[in-house]
Design a protein around this motif. Structure first.
Motif, PDB file in Angstrom:
ATOM      1  N   LEU A  33       0.817  -1.346  -0.059  1.00 45.33           N
ATOM      2  CA  LEU A  33      -0.031  -0.013   0.043  1.00 45.33           C
ATOM      3  C   LEU A  33       0.876   1.181   0.122  1.00 45.33           C
ATOM      4  N   PHE A  34       0.316   2.221  -0.946  1.00 44.58           N
ATOM      5  CA  PHE A  34       0.841   3.506  -1.027  1.00 44.58           C
ATOM      6  C   PHE A  34      -0.034   4.579  -0.681  1.00 44.58           C
ATOM      7  N   VAL A  35       0.183   5.575   0.114  1.00 49.07           N
ATOM      8  CA  VAL A  35      -1.005   6.533   0.597  1.00 49.07           C
ATOM      9  C   VAL A  35      -0.453   7.943  -0.033  1.00 49.07           C
ATOM     10  N   ARG A  36      -1.079   8.253  -0.943  1.00 47.57           N
ATOM     11  CA  ARG A  36      -0.777   9.708  -1.468  1.00 47.57           C
ATOM     12  C   ARG A  36      -1.166  10.826  -0.443  1.00 47.57           C
ATOM     13  N   ASP A  37      -0.379  10.805   0.476  1.00 51.60           N
ATOM     14  CA  ASP A  37      -0.853  11.601   1.902  1.00 51.60           C
ATOM     15  C   ASP A  37      -1.385  13.127   1.473  1.00 51.60           C
ATOM     16  N   THR A  38      -2.488  13.524   1.889  1.00 51.78           N
ATOM     17  CA  THR A  38      -2.983  14.901   1.699  1.00 51.78           C
ATOM     18  C   THR A  38      -1.951  15.707   2.754  1.00 51.78           C
ATOM     19  N   GLY A  39      -1.663  15.012   3.793  1.00 53.61           N
ATOM     20  CA  GLY A  39      -0.875  16.171   4.825  1.00 53.61           C
ATOM     21  C   GLY A  39       0.611  16.437   4.363  1.00 53.61           C
ATOM     22  N   ILE A  40       1.134  15.757   3.388  1.00 56.67           N
ATOM     23  CA  ILE A  40       2.318  15.918   2.849  1.00 56.67           C
ATOM     24  C   ILE A  40       2.282  17.179   1.767  1.00 56.67           C
ATOM     25  N   ALA A  41       1.094  16.954   1.088  1.00 58.19           N
ATOM     26  CA  ALA A  41       0.677  18.188   0.058  1.00 58.19           C
ATOM     27  C   ALA A  41       0.540  19.329   0.865  1.00 58.19           C
ATOM     28  N   VAL A  74      -2.910   1.849  -4.372  1.00 61.10           N
ATOM     29  CA  VAL A  74      -2.517   3.343  -4.028  1.00 61.10           C
ATOM     30  C   VAL A  74      -4.002   3.909  -3.542  1.00 61.10           C
ATOM     31  N   ARG A  75      -3.844   4.711  -2.580  1.00 56.87           N
ATOM     32  CA  ARG A  75      -4.885   5.443  -2.209  1.00 56.87           C
ATOM     33  C   ARG A  75      -4.478   6.682  -1.878  1.00 56.87           C
ATOM     34  N   TYR A  76      -5.669   7.670  -1.772  1.00 56.25           N
ATOM     35  CA  TYR A  76      -5.228   8.929  -1.798  1.00 56.25           C
ATOM     36  C   TYR A  76      -6.124   9.851  -0.500  1.00 56.25           C
ATOM     37  N   GLY A  77      -5.396  10.249   0.315  1.00 57.97           N
ATOM     38  CA  GLY A  77      -6.367  10.886   1.410  1.00 57.97           C
ATOM     39  C   GLY A  77      -5.334  10.982   2.717  1.00 57.97           C
ATOM     40  N   ASP A  78      -5.897  11.158   3.899  1.00 59.21           N
ATOM     41  CA  ASP A  78      -5.198  11.052   5.371  1.00 59.21           C
ATOM     42  C   ASP A  78      -4.673   9.504   5.428  1.00 59.21           C
ATOM     43  N   LYS A  85      -8.818   2.061   6.493  1.00 59.05           N
ATOM     44  CA  LYS A  85      -9.981   1.456   5.673  1.00 59.05           C
ATOM     45  C   LYS A  85      -9.433   0.030   5.079  1.00 59.05           C
ATOM     46  N   VAL A  86      -8.156   0.068   4.726  1.00 57.83           N
ATOM     47  CA  VAL A  86      -7.393  -0.951   3.921  1.00 57.83           C
ATOM     48  C   VAL A  86      -7.670  -2.031   4.984  1.00 57.83           C
ATOM     49  N   VAL A  87      -7.354  -1.899   6.202  1.00 64.80           N
ATOM     50  CA  VAL A  87      -7.508  -3.021   7.207  1.00 64.80           C
ATOM     51  C   VAL A  87      -8.416  -3.680   7.438  1.00 64.80           C
ATOM     52  N   THR A  88      -9.411  -2.554   7.514  1.00 61.11           N
ATOM     53  CA  THR A  88     -10.958  -3.278   7.874  1.00 61.11           C
ATOM     54  C   THR A  88     -11.498  -3.881   6.507  1.00 61.11           C
ATOM     55  N   LEU A 112      -1.251   6.352  13.312  1.00 61.22           N
ATOM     56  CA  LEU A 112      -1.342   4.820  12.699  1.00 61.22           C
ATOM     57  C   LEU A 112      -1.664   3.982  14.092  1.00 61.22           C
ATOM     58  N   ARG A 113      -0.789   4.333  15.045  1.00 64.43           N
ATOM     59  CA  ARG A 113      -0.960   3.431  16.406  1.00 64.43           C
ATOM     60  C   ARG A 113      -2.422   3.502  16.779  1.00 64.43           C
TER      61      ARG A 113
END
Length: 457
Positions: A33-41, A74-78, A85-88, A112-113
């Protein structure tokens, strides 16, 4: 089915990847999984050059996983929300990721924890993935980190690094896990025209070529600005398309003074990570204050802009700044000269320069960028905080024939040899023939201002 998630961050490879290997060994299937993290942007860190290089890396990572029967999700968001979501969706029991030291990375791990604890999912953090030696593995007596490189390096060099892991033969991904399209470089505007290709295949090819034909001469030629005799692996190390552990071990296997000098540079990278791990505020505050009263951005606006555009009137500085704009990369000696010029010759706050570098550098790394800028400004770990690099002397020493300057400052191409470093010495019609600015400031005046500001006069 036992499922685990592998969260890729600054480790975009399949070779020598401890989180991926551990997850595969402990489960029936994994979700890469790679998350295009909105926090970085939102923090302004996702600039065009790194976004384009990242797109290359993700496409290549996806290809590498597909060769092994898997794929990249690939997911996009927080990042915490998307991982949860992926874990669930997959009923995953654990999330594996590489440890990192920036304040943002540590907050990400904490979030994350918190997010995964409530759904019964474990977070497993792996050391020695982003760095060769974990940040807390080498410490002096009664202190949490080394503040000086040389004693750090002595202990670092004695550490036994973990074995280099092979790429997995097979990767099984659960059916039905949704993914956004893998981004493409072509969709990113504003990219430097000379930006290198990203991805593990390109990075491993650079490493192999370097070990075969470049590293032997590194000790003698690493400051040869025109010769371009450095590895150019810093973007690959930043994005993790090349493993630092593998780079060190393969370099040591090559042997010789050049390999020793190169490994020492990789130790500097680890050194800066351990400083920032212990002192996170050093990313934005002086590590060792000199009580500088820097010129304000408003009062130095004209000089700052000239520096950014490569129009200071000092050719080697301007050449370095133009290389940065064209390639998203700069020769290490050029970085030192550009940083010293801004902070000590122009007496502008190091944070102004660090931000500009992060806006353009494809290898823009918080640990190395900020701590190297502090080193140049004399507010960091340098044991000689008041040294000032003379751009004329340095240009003649590290670009003696002027080839580097002529490559990046073509308006001076008609000047031969070392004369290119002092175009202001021309007079009359000879000077008028070159459309190049006069120096922003005379070097003796700048040195006097700096020494007075530091209380050295």
């Amino acid at each position: 089915m036992r499922v685990r998630v592998v969260l890729f961050t600054a480790d975009l490879r399949v070779h020598d990847h401890p989180p991926l290997r551990a997850a595969l060994d402990a489960s029936d299937a994994v979700v890469p999984l790679f998350v295009r993290d909105t926090g970085i942007a939102a923090n302004g860190f996702l600039v065009p050059n790194r976004e384009a290089f990242l797109a290359d890396c993700l496409r290549d990572l996806d290809a590498g996983l597909r060769q092994r029967g898997g794929r990249l999700v690939v997911r996009y968001g927080d990042v915490a929300e998307e991982v949860a979501k992926v874990v669930t969706e997959t009923d995953a029991c654990a999330v594996h990721l590489a440890g990192d030291v920036s304040a943002y990375a540590r907050r990400r791990e904490d979030r994350l924890r918190t997010a995964l604890h409530g759904i019964g999912c474990e977070v497993v953090v792996h050391d020695a993935v982003v760095t060769c030696v974990p940040p807390g593995a080498v410490t002096p007596a009664a202190r949490d980190h080394f503040a000086v490189f040389t004693p750090y390096h002595r202990q670092w060099a004695r550490q036994h690094t973990r074995p280099v892991g092979r790429a997995p033969r097979a990767v099984t991904v659960p059916d039905g896990v949704g993914s956004e399209p893998v981004p493409e470089r072509s969709s990113v505007p504003g990219v430097s025209p000379g930006l290198a290709e990203g991805g593990e295949r390109a990075g491993r090819a650079r490493l192999t070529a370097w070990l075969r034909s470049g590293i032997a001469a590194y000790e003698d030629r690493h400051d040869d600005m025109a010769g371009d005799a450095t590895s150019r692996l810093s973007p690959d190390l930043h994005f993790g398309t090349v493993s630092p552990v593998e780079a060190v071990q393969r370099s040591r296997s090559a042997g010789g003074p050049g390999a020793e000098a190169f490994v020492r540079q990789l130790a500097w990278r680890d050194f800066h990570h351990q400083v920032l791990a212990a002192r996170p505020a050093a990313s934005h505050a002086d590590y060792r204050t000199r009580h500088d009263q820097w010129r304000s951005e408003r009062s130095a606006r004209r000089e700052i802009e000239a520096w950014r555009q490569g129009c200071t009137g000092y050719p080697v500085v301007d050449a370095a700044m133009r290389q940065l704009r064209h390639e998203g990369w700069m020769h290490n000696r050029g970085r030192l000269l550009a940083a010293s010029f801004l902070t000590k010759t122009l007496y502008v706050d190091w944070r102004v320069g660090a931000r500009h570098f992060l806006d353009l550098l494809v290898d823009g790394d918080i640990s190395n960028n900020q701590m190297n800028w502090q080193w140049a400004a004399g507010t960091g770990t340098d044991s000689r905080p008041n040294r000032v690099l003379n751009p004329v002397t340095q240009g003649k020493r590290y670009d003696p024939d002027g080839a580097y300057v002529r490559r990046w400052v073509p308006e001076l191409a008609g000047l031969s040899g070392s004369a290119v470093h002092e175009p202001w010495k021309l007079t009359g019609k000879d000077r008028a023939a070159y459309d190049y600015p006069d120096p922003l400031i005379e070097l003796p005046d700048a040195l006097d201002r700096f020494r007075q500001a530091r209380g050295l006069r």
